[in-house]
Each structure stands twice: as structure tokens, then as C-alpha cells.
Design a protein around this motif. Sequence first.
Motif, PDB file in Angstrom:
ATOM      1  N   THR A   9     -21.511 -26.764 -11.972  1.00 62.61           N
ATOM      2  CA  THR A   9     -21.026 -25.299 -11.685  1.00 62.61           C
ATOM      3  C   THR A   9     -21.568 -24.291 -13.011  1.00 62.61           C
ATOM      4  N   ARG A  66     -21.568 -20.188 -11.110  1.00 67.66           N
ATOM      5  CA  ARG A  66     -21.814 -20.225  -9.632  1.00 67.66           C
ATOM      6  C   ARG A  66     -20.565 -19.284  -8.994  1.00 67.66           C
ATOM      7  N   ASP A  67     -19.306 -19.413  -9.845  1.00 59.05           N
ATOM      8  CA  ASP A  67     -18.700 -18.662  -8.636  1.00 59.05           C
ATOM      9  C   ASP A  67     -18.310 -17.265  -8.807  1.00 59.05           C
ATOM     10  N   ARG A 100     -22.227 -14.128  -8.576  1.00 57.96           N
ATOM     11  CA  ARG A 100     -23.679 -14.488  -7.032  1.00 57.96           C
ATOM     12  C   ARG A 100     -23.814 -13.740  -6.434  1.00 57.96           C
ATOM     13  N   GLY A 101     -25.269 -13.409  -5.826  1.00 57.02           N
ATOM     14  CA  GLY A 101     -25.623 -13.217  -4.539  1.00 57.02           C
ATOM     15  C   GLY A 101     -27.100 -11.533  -5.923  1.00 57.02           C
ATOM     16  N   THR A 113     -26.353 -25.505  -7.292  1.00 56.12           N
ATOM     17  CA  THR A 113     -25.819 -24.299  -8.471  1.00 56.12           C
ATOM     18  C   THR A 113     -26.738 -23.100  -7.603  1.00 56.12           C
ATOM     19  N   PRO A 165     -26.648 -20.514  -4.300  1.00 52.20           N
ATOM     20  CA  PRO A 165     -24.676 -19.789  -4.467  1.00 52.20           C
ATOM     21  C   PRO A 165     -25.591 -18.559  -5.104  1.00 52.20           C
ATOM     22  N   VAL A 166     -26.033 -19.107  -6.438  1.00 56.81           N
ATOM     23  CA  VAL A 166     -26.500 -17.935  -7.438  1.00 56.81           C
ATOM     24  C   VAL A 166     -26.885 -17.171  -6.782  1.00 56.81           C
ATOM     25  N   GLY A 223     -25.891 -15.756  -2.905  1.00 55.75           N
ATOM     26  CA  GLY A 223     -24.435 -15.418  -2.461  1.00 55.75           C
ATOM     27  C   GLY A 223     -23.621 -14.361  -2.688  1.00 55.75           C
ATOM     28  N   GLU A 224     -22.435 -14.170  -1.564  1.00 53.13           N
ATOM     29  CA  GLU A 224     -21.973 -12.745  -1.705  1.00 53.13           C
ATOM     30  C   GLU A 224     -21.505 -12.207  -2.744  1.00 53.13           C
TER      31      GLU A 224
END
Length: 477
Positions: A286, A347-348, A351-352, A416, A419-420, A423-424
Motif C-alpha cells: 500500500t 495508495r488509500d 489517489r487521483g 498500487t 489507484p494512485v 483513483g478518486e
Amino acid sequence: MFTLLVLIPVAGALIAWLIPSNVKRPWVMPVTACLHLALVVAIVAAPPLQSRNEWIDLDAIGLLFLLEVSALFAACAFYSVSYLHYRRERNNRVLCMGMQVCLAAMSLAAGVHHMGLLWLAIETTTLSMAPLVYFNRNARSIEATWKYMLICSVGIALALLGIFFLAYSTVVAGLPPSLLLEPLQGYAPRLPAGWLNAAFVFLLVGYGTKMGLAPLHTWKPDAYGEAPGLVGAMLAGGLANCGFIGLIRIYQICMASGDVHFYRAALLGIGLLSLFTAAAFLVHQTDFKRMLAYSSVEHMGLFAVALGLGGKALYGAMLHLIGNGLAKGVLFLAAGNIHRAFASKSRDSARGALRRAPWSGALFLAGFLAMTGSPPFLIFSSEYSFFVAAFTQGHPLVGGLLAVLLMVAFLGMAMTVLPVVFGEPPKNRERTKYHDAPLLVGPPLALLTILGVVGVWLPQPLYRLVNAAAALLEVAR
């Protein structure tokens, strides 16, 4: 000319130390980088005559390493101007000096043919980078610095013991004692197998720790994760490759002994173990900077596998020396930008990136594709040569394992990176002041462009240099 390659960054380090201004000091590094790179390019265009049995002898392997390190340092140097302006609350004297001392030590390591002096140059790179890992001055960075120092110091001490064994083997054989590369290659068939094998094992463990081969890699995730992006780039693309140069030198001696099965089996074993370890830890990783550390373990494993395979894989290893170093520069510099844009390495939370830092997000995605061997980037060519060597030289099992492990590593990194990048952006995190600036995205973009161009078309001087380097490892292409 070689002396200037060492003296220019040493002079730059002294000047950086004397300049009192935190704003003006970072500009010393781009000046040093331009002078160093211009000199390296001049040497590549008109290489000096080879001198035999000398302590300093810049051969094709060393020159190829110098070219990669100098280009990577130039990118990091220009990047540092904007980065250190952004980090004005930190005194940058130690960082500016340490980066240039490390460049001087790497330059020395590239041209040294004395095993003892090579060890000293590699140890200097370790010491010069340690304070830079601690740049952020927090609990996690000091933990990372201590891990880096302790593990690498133990490794380099074991390498020194290996050099003692190598020297003593000449005494046991009744030969004139020497630690010079060329005499040792000539002595190799007459050196006692037990002492030569012991020297190889200790040097493999010692320089393998520096490279970050599994299970000697445990300093990497913390150091890469906590160091600034430009320091991580020099660790992954310069310091690790420097360890590989040390491994190459003992490899050249051991291959000259004639009985190569033990050495190649050991290299294949530790290389495949590194690939397996990296693939396992890349899945569900992550922290995207720690992800880059395990990617480095993966590619150091590829270097070891290439040496173990021999033949055509050695040509690929020389290509990979360039590709891995420059691609790591793209990824670490882009990752540093994304880290500052989101104030997070997870990564959580980050994002985006394409929306918040579009240039850095795009570079991170492109760097991921370059690092994982996607065409048209240079690493595609080097990894292709590894597969060709494995399947045509009687190692189908190694080729099959390479395919599976590289696929797992690709999927793990993708879980990983994607999403980075796509992502949103999190709505519950306040936007930072970071924005993409020319000197923050220009250097990684330049490295990425080089990787794309040489992946499609290798300029003739570079092609000759890669072939000459492969020939020194006794490969016929």
C-alpha cells in the motif's frame, strides 16, 4: 580526465559547504552535474587508451556505469533546486554536500581496478548517503538511517573479508600478491578453489547487501520509504548499481578460473530468491515508496540471474544497468512529487494523482510501464535478452520462473500504481500547496525520454560501449 570526474564533485561539495545561503546553495549541484556529464560524454565519444595492470583503468563497464550515474545525478540535481525551495524549513547543506561526495565516490568506483580501493569507494558511498536518509528528521527516518547503516556496514565488512581471502589465495598459490583485476584474472586458474570460492561467497554477500539482494535487502524498504525522492533515486539507481559493479569485478576473476558452475549456480539461486521475495511483497503493497524498494530488489535479482546465465544475458545486463538506473530516477522523482501533493505515501490516501498533479501522475504511470519492461522502453530489450538466454542456453526452468515472477511483480505494482494515478482524490484530506513546476517534472521527463529513445534506437557510440562492456564479461553476441 578521469581525475576530474572525481575532483569536480569534490570541489562542488566543498563550495556547497561554504555557501551560507539555503536558497543559493542548491544551484551548485546543477553546475557540478553539467560539468561532470559533459566530461563523461566527451570520454564516451573519444575513450582513452586502455592501460593494463593499473589501479585506475576506466574500461567499458565502468564508463557505462558512469554514463548512467552522471545522467541520473544531473536529473536529481536540477530537481533538487525546486525541491529544496519547497523544503525551505530544512537546512540543505548536508544534503547538497553528501550528494556530490557520493557522485565522486561512484565515479572513483567506476574506474578502479584495485579490489581494495574499489571497496573503499563503495564504502564511501554508504557513508555519504546515510545523513541524507535522515533529511526529514523524524522517528521513522532515523530508524531507517540506522537500519541502512548497520546492515550495509555489516555487508561491506563481509566484503572486506572476501578481499582478504582473495589476497591470501595468491599467497597460498605461491604467486606474487596482488589485488589488481587483470593480474588476478591471469592467476585465477591457479588459485586454490577453496579460497577463491570463499572469497566469492563473502563478496557476493557483501556487495549483495549493497545491491539489496534477498535476503540481504531488509534496509531498503525503510530507507527508500523515508528518504527524499531525489535521495531514493540515487540509492536505487546509483548506490545499488555501484554494488553491482563490485559484484561484476569478482565475477570477472571467478569466470577466468575455468570452473564456473559453482559461481553461476549461486548467482542464479540468489537472483531467483530476490525475484520471488520482491514479487511476494509487491502484492498488496500500500505504500508506493516502499513498493519502489521491492521493485529495486526485483531488478537487482535480474542482474544476478543475468550473470548466472552468462552468454547473451550479459549483453542484456549492460543494457539493464542503464535502464534500471534511469527508470528508478523517473519513479522516485515522480513519487516524491505525489507524496508532497497528498502529504501521504499510502495508495488509500494518495489517489487521483492525474487530477491533483497531472504531470507527476502521468510520469509515475509511464515510469511504472518503463520499469516493468513494457515496449518501447529500454528495459523491454534487456529483459527480452534474459529470456532468450534462458531458453536458448539450456535453462528453460529459469526462463519459466522469470516469466511467472515478473508477471506477479507487474500485477503487484499495478495494484498500487493504478489507484494512485487514476483513483478518486480523497475528499476528506485538505489539498496541499504543492503544484507541478518545470524543475520538478522536467528532469524525470528527460530521463523517460532517454529511456524511450534508446529503447527504439541505440546510438552507435552507446551500442559500441554496451558491446565492449559485454565483451569484458566474456560474452559473444
